[in-house]
Scaffold this motif. Structure first.
Motif, mmCIF file in Angstrom:
data_model
loop_
_atom_site.group_PDB
_atom_site.id
_atom_site.type_symbol
_atom_site.label_atom_id
_atom_site.label_comp_id
_atom_site.label_asym_id
_atom_site.label_seq_id
_atom_site.Cartn_x
_atom_site.Cartn_y
_atom_site.Cartn_z
ATOM 1 N N ASP A 31 26.645 81.962 1.195
ATOM 2 C CA ASP A 31 25.904 82.104 -0.063
ATOM 3 C C ASP A 31 25.850 80.786 -0.814
ATOM 4 N N PHE A 32 26.989 80.084 -0.861
ATOM 5 C CA PHE A 32 27.040 78.822 -1.598
ATOM 6 C C PHE A 32 26.224 77.741 -0.894
ATOM 7 N N MET A 33 26.384 77.617 0.400
ATOM 8 C CA MET A 33 25.745 76.531 1.130
ATOM 9 C C MET A 33 24.225 76.686 1.191
ATOM 10 N N HIS A 34 23.745 77.926 1.304
ATOM 11 C CA HIS A 34 22.321 78.152 1.537
ATOM 12 C C HIS A 34 21.592 78.709 0.317
ATOM 13 N N LEU A 105 35.097 76.511 0.693
ATOM 14 C CA LEU A 105 33.860 75.779 0.438
ATOM 15 C C LEU A 105 34.046 74.305 0.778
ATOM 16 N N GLU A 106 35.186 73.751 0.408
ATOM 17 C CA GLU A 106 35.437 72.352 0.718
ATOM 18 C C GLU A 106 35.453 72.126 2.231
ATOM 19 N N ARG A 107 36.157 72.996 2.955
ATOM 20 C CA ARG A 107 36.270 72.825 4.404
ATOM 21 C C ARG A 107 34.915 72.942 5.099
ATOM 22 N N ALA A 108 34.082 73.841 4.603
ATOM 23 C CA ALA A 108 32.820 74.130 5.289
ATOM 24 C C ALA A 108 31.685 73.184 4.911
ATOM 25 N N SER A 109 31.880 72.357 3.910
ATOM 26 C CA SER A 109 30.752 71.630 3.323
ATOM 27 C C SER A 109 30.463 70.286 3.958
ATOM 28 N N ASN A 110 31.284 69.851 4.921
ATOM 29 C CA ASN A 110 31.090 68.532 5.539
ATOM 30 C C ASN A 110 31.049 67.412 4.489
ATOM 31 N N GLY A 111 31.973 67.528 3.518
ATOM 32 C CA GLY A 111 32.102 66.483 2.519
ATOM 33 C C GLY A 111 31.181 66.594 1.330
ATOM 34 N N ARG A 112 30.322 67.624 1.301
ATOM 35 C CA ARG A 112 29.375 67.754 0.189
ATOM 36 C C ARG A 112 29.966 68.466 -1.020
ATOM 37 N N PHE A 113 31.144 69.065 -0.874
ATOM 38 C CA PHE A 113 31.835 69.770 -1.961
ATOM 39 C C PHE A 113 33.316 69.416 -1.831
ATOM 40 N N ARG A 114 33.885 68.793 -2.851
ATOM 41 C CA ARG A 114 35.243 68.294 -2.754
ATOM 42 C C ARG A 114 36.094 68.798 -3.921
ATOM 43 N N VAL A 115 37.286 69.271 -3.613
ATOM 44 C CA VAL A 115 38.258 69.630 -4.646
ATOM 45 C C VAL A 115 38.930 68.345 -5.113
ATOM 46 N N CYS A 116 38.803 68.061 -6.400
ATOM 47 C CA CYS A 116 39.262 66.794 -6.963
ATOM 48 C C CYS A 116 40.511 66.993 -7.810
ATOM 49 N N ARG A 117 41.425 66.041 -7.708
ATOM 50 C CA ARG A 117 42.698 66.113 -8.420
ATOM 51 C C ARG A 117 42.912 64.958 -9.385
ATOM 52 N N SER A 118 41.946 64.075 -9.484
ATOM 53 C CA SER A 118 42.010 62.932 -10.394
ATOM 54 C C SER A 118 40.595 62.540 -10.773
ATOM 55 N N VAL A 119 40.472 61.750 -11.842
ATOM 56 C CA VAL A 119 39.148 61.257 -12.218
ATOM 57 C C VAL A 119 38.626 60.297 -11.160
ATOM 58 N N ALA A 120 39.519 59.553 -10.522
ATOM 59 C CA ALA A 120 39.086 58.704 -9.412
ATOM 60 C C ALA A 120 38.448 59.532 -8.310
ATOM 61 N N ASP A 121 39.029 60.695 -8.009
ATOM 62 C CA ASP A 121 38.427 61.598 -7.023
ATOM 63 C C ASP A 121 37.035 62.054 -7.464
ATOM 64 N N ILE A 122 36.906 62.393 -8.750
ATOM 65 C CA ILE A 122 35.620 62.866 -9.274
ATOM 66 C C ILE A 122 34.564 61.781 -9.140
ATOM 67 N N ARG A 123 34.905 60.583 -9.578
ATOM 68 C CA ARG A 123 33.927 59.494 -9.517
ATOM 69 C C ARG A 123 33.541 59.177 -8.073
ATOM 70 N N ALA A 124 34.522 59.217 -7.177
ATOM 71 C CA ALA A 124 34.224 58.935 -5.775
ATOM 72 C C ALA A 124 33.302 60.001 -5.189
ATOM 73 N N ALA A 125 33.567 61.265 -5.509
ATOM 74 C CA ALA A 125 32.717 62.341 -5.006
ATOM 75 C C ALA A 125 31.291 62.199 -5.523
ATOM 76 N N MET A 126 31.152 61.953 -6.816
ATOM 77 C CA MET A 126 29.819 61.838 -7.387
ATOM 78 C C MET A 126 29.081 60.622 -6.834
ATOM 79 N N ALA A 127 29.801 59.520 -6.592
ATOM 80 C CA ALA A 127 29.179 58.337 -6.002
ATOM 81 C C ALA A 127 28.693 58.608 -4.588
ATOM 82 N N ASP A 128 29.391 59.517 -3.893
ATOM 83 C CA ASP A 128 29.015 59.880 -2.524
ATOM 84 C C ASP A 128 28.036 61.047 -2.467
#
Length: 356
Positions: A31-34, A105-128
């Protein structure tokens, strides 16, 4: 990732996990992916709307009929009774189910959805061009007063928690769904609640005040050494609902270096508090104008309540975020203010809270 020309949005509150876990017989990952016709958020609509990430709430609904949607004539009083407290044993299975969906969702998304634990993680995900998801609890029913579960959930990624949803917990008392009403509706934090605030500060977990009543709000303001956060709350001066923030509360948030996120729920936007979908974007701008007047441009963000509320048809769902951003731009908000409200105020406040 973004189809929109506006800044990516970091959203302070959504209930997508609750919607996905509640779709009996469906595959939440598919449901989430499609994408599906129901609800507000899924990967295709996030991409279309420039939804870069946010706080993904784990909320355990009470048993029995869900809260009614108000369609009464304007100026009709509302006072919906709150459900009783939930035991940890009742809350825990639902909490684990929603966290499991987040991780799947994180496991199935091939990197398109990431669980973030820091602002550095958030910025990196959004940049990618990935969705940056932060685990948040809307209500602390699953946390025992010895706080063993708090440590476990922190290791699982919990970075933000509200001591209460509107029903009471062992930590404090929430605001009822009452209009017209001030948020001063009952007692403040309990003894366990004061210990809970100190424990969250020690662990650098953000404390969300959106459903806490006014006495509880001021208790946290006195106790906490972190920025004050109301993830999805509007201006009481525009809509006199108990769920909205008074000017004094907003000043306290500003002075702490914190943030309040604009809630898209019709009943917290409209001056008559009606849950009607013809609510205009102009009403959203009235709240933003007032919040900016009281708090300034560095302390206002977005806290949509997607998948947890009825929202204006003009926005529709996560794909409609550019509608609000375009209205903000046409209303005269400059590029810096638009960037700040869309994402930077959230990221700065979370960095100050988490230290990373």
């Amino acid at each position: 990732m973004p189809k929109s020309s506006f800044p990516l949005v970091f959203d302070g509150h959504n209930d997508m996990l609750l919607r996905l876990v509640g779709n009996e017989g469906a595959d939440p990952v598919h449901d989430f992916m499609h994408g599906r016709a129901n609800g507000h958020l899924d990967l295709p609509r996030m991409i279309e709307g420039g939804f870069g990430g946010g706080l993904f709430a784990v909320f355990v609904p009470s048993s029995g009929p869900r809260r009614s949607r108000n369609t009464q004539p304007s100026n009709s009083p509302q006072d919906e009774p709150l459900p009783p407290p939930l035991a940890q044993s009742e809350a825990l299975p639902a909490v684990l189910a929603m966290i499991a969906i987040l991780l799947r969702l994180e496991r199935a998304s091939n990197g398109r959805f990431r669980v973030c634990r820091s602002v550095a993680d958030i910025r990196a995900a959004m940049a990618d061009e990935a969705i940056a998801a932060v685990l948040h609890f809307e209500g602390a029913e699953a946390i025992d007063t010895d706080l063993h579960a708090l440590d476990v959930f922190q290791q699982a990624g919990l970075r933000s928690i509200g001591p209460v949803w509107s029903r009471p917990t062992q930590y404090g008392h929430g605001v009822p769904f009452r209009y017209p009403s001030s948020p001063d509706t009952g007692d403040g934090l309990t003894q366990h609640g004061r210990a809970f605030v100190r424990a969250c500060n020690e662990r650098r977990i953000a404390i969300d005040l959106s459903h806490l009543n006014e006495k509880g709000f001021w208790d946290v303001a006195r106790l906490s050494d972190a920025p004050l956060i109301a993830s999805h709350s509007n201006a009481h001066a525009v809509c006199a609902h108990a769920r909205n923030l008074t000017d004094d509360q907003m000043r306290a948030i500003r002075d702490s270096g914190g943030i309040a996120g604009l809630n898209f729920a019709n009943c917290f936007l409209r001056p008559d508090a009606r849950d009607m979908a013809d609510t205009g974007v102009d009403v959203m701008l009235r709240h933003l104008d007032h919040m900016l007047e009281i708090m300034g441009p560095d302390h206002v963000g977005i806290g949509s309540d997607f998948d947890g509320a009825l929202i204006p048809d003009a926005i529709g769902d996560g794909a409609g975020l550019p509608v609000l951003q375009a209205a903000m731009q046409a209303h005269g908000y400059d590029a810096k203010t638009l960037q700040s409200i869309s994402q930077e105020n959230w990221l700065r406040t979370l960095h100050a809270t988490w230290g990373a």
